[in-house]
Write an enzyme that holds these catalytic residues in place. Sequence first.
Site, PDB file in Angstrom:
ATOM      1  N   THR A 258      -8.802   6.769  -6.954  1.00 58.55           N
ATOM      2  CA  THR A 258      -8.028   7.829  -6.307  1.00 58.55           C
ATOM      3  C   THR A 258      -7.146   7.270  -5.198  1.00 58.55           C
ATOM      4  OG1 THR A 258      -9.976   8.328  -4.936  1.00 58.55           O
ATOM      5  CG2 THR A 258      -9.578   9.749  -6.837  1.00 58.55           C
TER       6      THR A 258
ATOM      7  N   LYS B 232     -10.692  -0.778  -0.927  1.00 60.23           N
ATOM      8  CA  LYS B 232     -11.700  -0.131  -1.763  1.00 60.23           C
ATOM      9  C   LYS B 232     -13.013  -0.880  -1.604  1.00 60.23           C
ATOM     10  CE  LYS B 232      -8.843  -0.523  -5.164  1.00 60.23           C
ATOM     11  NZ  LYS B 232      -8.712   0.666  -5.989  1.00 60.23           N
ATOM     12  N   ARG B 233     -14.077  -0.251  -2.090  1.00 60.00           N
ATOM     13  CA  ARG B 233     -15.400  -0.878  -2.049  1.00 60.00           C
ATOM     14  C   ARG B 233     -15.322  -2.296  -2.624  1.00 60.00           C
ATOM     15  NH1 ARG B 233     -19.245  -0.381  -6.179  1.00 60.00           N
ATOM     16  NH2 ARG B 233     -17.877   1.176  -7.155  1.00 60.00           N
TER      17      ARG B 233
ATOM     18  N   LYS C  64      -3.101   8.210  -3.883  1.00 59.07           N
ATOM     19  CA  LYS C  64      -2.675   8.450  -2.500  1.00 59.07           C
ATOM     20  C   LYS C  64      -1.525   7.520  -2.130  1.00 59.07           C
ATOM     21  CE  LYS C  64      -7.476   9.524  -1.645  1.00 59.07           C
ATOM     22  NZ  LYS C  64      -8.776   8.922  -1.283  1.00 59.07           N
TER      23      LYS C  64
END
Length: 827
Positions: free
Chosen positions: A669, A561-562, A673
């Site tokens: 999100t 993630k970021r 997944k």
Amino acid sequence: MSTDTTSVDRLLEQYGCGPVQFAGSDNGLYERHLLFDNVVALTAAGARERFEAVARAVRDVLSQRWIRTEETYERQNAKRIYYLSMEFLIGRSLANNVTNLLLDPAVRDLAARKQVDWLGLLEQEADAGLGNGGLGRLAACFLDSMATLQLPAMGYGLRYEYGIFKQSMRNGWQQEEPDNWLRRADPWEVARPQETVEFPIGCGFELRGGSLGVIRDQPSTLIGVPYDRPVVGYGGKTVNTLRLWAAATPDYFDFQAFSHGEFVGALAEHLAAESLTRVLYPDDSTSMGQGLRFVQEYFLVACSLADLVRRFRRANPDWSALPEKVAIQLNDTHPAMAVPELMRILLDEARLGWDEAWDLTRRTLAYTNHTLLPEALEKWPRAWFEVLLPRHLEIVREINRRLLDDVQARFPGDGDRVARVSLIEEGTEQKVRMANLAIVGSHSTNGVAAIHSRLLRTVTVRDLAEQFPARFNNKTNGVTPRRWLLLANPVLARAITAAIGESWITELGQLRRLAPLADDRGFRDAVRKAKREAKTQFAGWLRSATGQTVDPETIFDCQVKRIHEYKRQLLNALRVIVLYQRLRENPTLAMTPRTFFFAGKAAPAYRLAKVIIKLVNTLAVTIERDPAVRGRLKVVFLPDYCVSLAERLIPATDVSNQISTAGYEASGTSNMKFMMNGALTIGTRDGATIEMAEEAGEENFFLFGLTAEQVASSRSWYSPYWHYEHDPETRAALDLILSDDFTQGDEPGAFGPLREALLTGGDHYMHLADLASYLEADRRLLDLYADQQGWTRKAILNIAGSGKFSSDRTIAEYAAEIWDAKPCPVP
């Protein structure tokens, strides 16, 4: 005639493009594009030419359906949904469009007949540089679901020529390089120059030292040129549109200057204005970069509203029908200028009175909030509005005057409340609060997970929620199962279909039927086989693409993630360091071999995030060089994380880290997944992870750490030094990081900023408070992994519990509860 050939012919007839072959003859769509688009002998065509030919053949197949979709909406005058977002992280389109059009048999036939390397062909397509993180990926999933649910919808965004940046590493430090994703022609986009939008703006543009600058007091004209991309719903029945705007200038230049040899000067205004949509995120560490972002946001809003109003007016002469025919969703605060822009259109162009214009505006607009971080709730200097958008500032001030009158009437004498809800923030520089503007100017404000919506309502904008309680609601995020399970993990998808049929593809709640199979040995074996194959394929791809080797027999433990302090990649690194030190102190310690994957980009001006990336890379080198732990622990930072990389990594992952400080992650999100693909989650009670644990059962998650309430209540007295002084493993990990030995003496003091973040600065995101709990959850995780039957059982229960987190469910809730929009089937 083969079954595949028959089904392809039937599909081509359904899509209105028969009688014609997809491939296999001189007149096949593929062959004609390969020959006539490139004017090259078929035998001489390279991989790129073959990719473009296949993509254009697929676009040929969907084109008539695409046209028919728009014609149906026009004919039925259906209520339209317009989704405005500064980002659409759509990834690659070819495989996704083939899947949703059900054209897999045609592709198999093409690959067999023409000896085409299908996987190699897919590698020729660049990831579209239209987004950065979860915000843009969510928007892409939502478009997929709207088309699949046959909703009359259109996405509006900007056609960035360059993505945020391509990330590479140099001596462990992030390097940013241009992401020129449009260097080669994009076979999916269709330019619509006949539908351009032109509007004035109160500034000019110039290039200064290679950067785009805004010139005050020099009014100019901007032109938005639309580029359309097809959005194919599963089954190919509906093909909606993603419309992206590119900036242009009027078609003239200084011919006198050009003829005198001043080539650059003659074209400078064109180059400057067209640079408005060149880059996804300008460097907002400078006033110039912030000003460009401000203009970008207005450009998106002005183009999109002009376009949708034009479409509305073709069939609706009565302005009062606007909310019954148009629903505009603002994806975060970036398009919040839609509030004054729509008011300007209704007041100045439609000549409506204020009360009617305000009623229509609020009933048409809806706003999704994506963050609880105060710094992420945009505020723009009032002075910029005065110079660039003076009419919009007049409208904002009148909205604010009426708002504050209402607040004072309801809460007399509460001056502090009035100051907090005001659209104008006072201070050394007055600023317009864009989140407040979006809330006040819309009929719905939703958060994206239950905890996020609650904290938004009770903490972040509490006063506005008390003023407008009926406007606030929750719509927990979701992801499209077509891309993230059916396409990304075909082996697992086939196992699921064999067990419960294929209805799950469009009704993900059907996965609940897998729960009883958690105790079925045959299905457990199928799930383990799918995971093993995904891990083997990822390891092979990583070796061929980057030269890095990983062992698929190890646990694949991922955090992707970021890079941001609240997402706590730093906490993950501390966990790895503690495990590393345990093995060094006790080489005989039993510990299942593990590979830790990190991936994500740091904003170019975010220095501490870059230091965290450097730390992870230094840790990777340190562990790799140490024979005492080699083969037992490995750290890999995967550069340039993108949708295509995620599609490979997520199916291969055993452990998903969702470890944000509780109360800071809106939803997430990637967590969904990973869950959908059978990874087990180690995480905090934050964002949608809370709801995921409720669906699958907390006993099937590894939850740890402080709750959001505990984080908030301990803020006034929390001291990271207590943990440093009382926990030997925490102290040892920090001492190692801060020692120059850790950097091999090459960069002394490189990790000094981490001392400030974790100790002297107060550890705002409470890494040290959660470290011991994290390590305890990690121990429980390793204990379970030793029992492969028990591990797989929990993995199946996670898959079975992931049905709620389909973007189809989320969009159905938006349509019913916010947009009041109905499906419009295309015949």
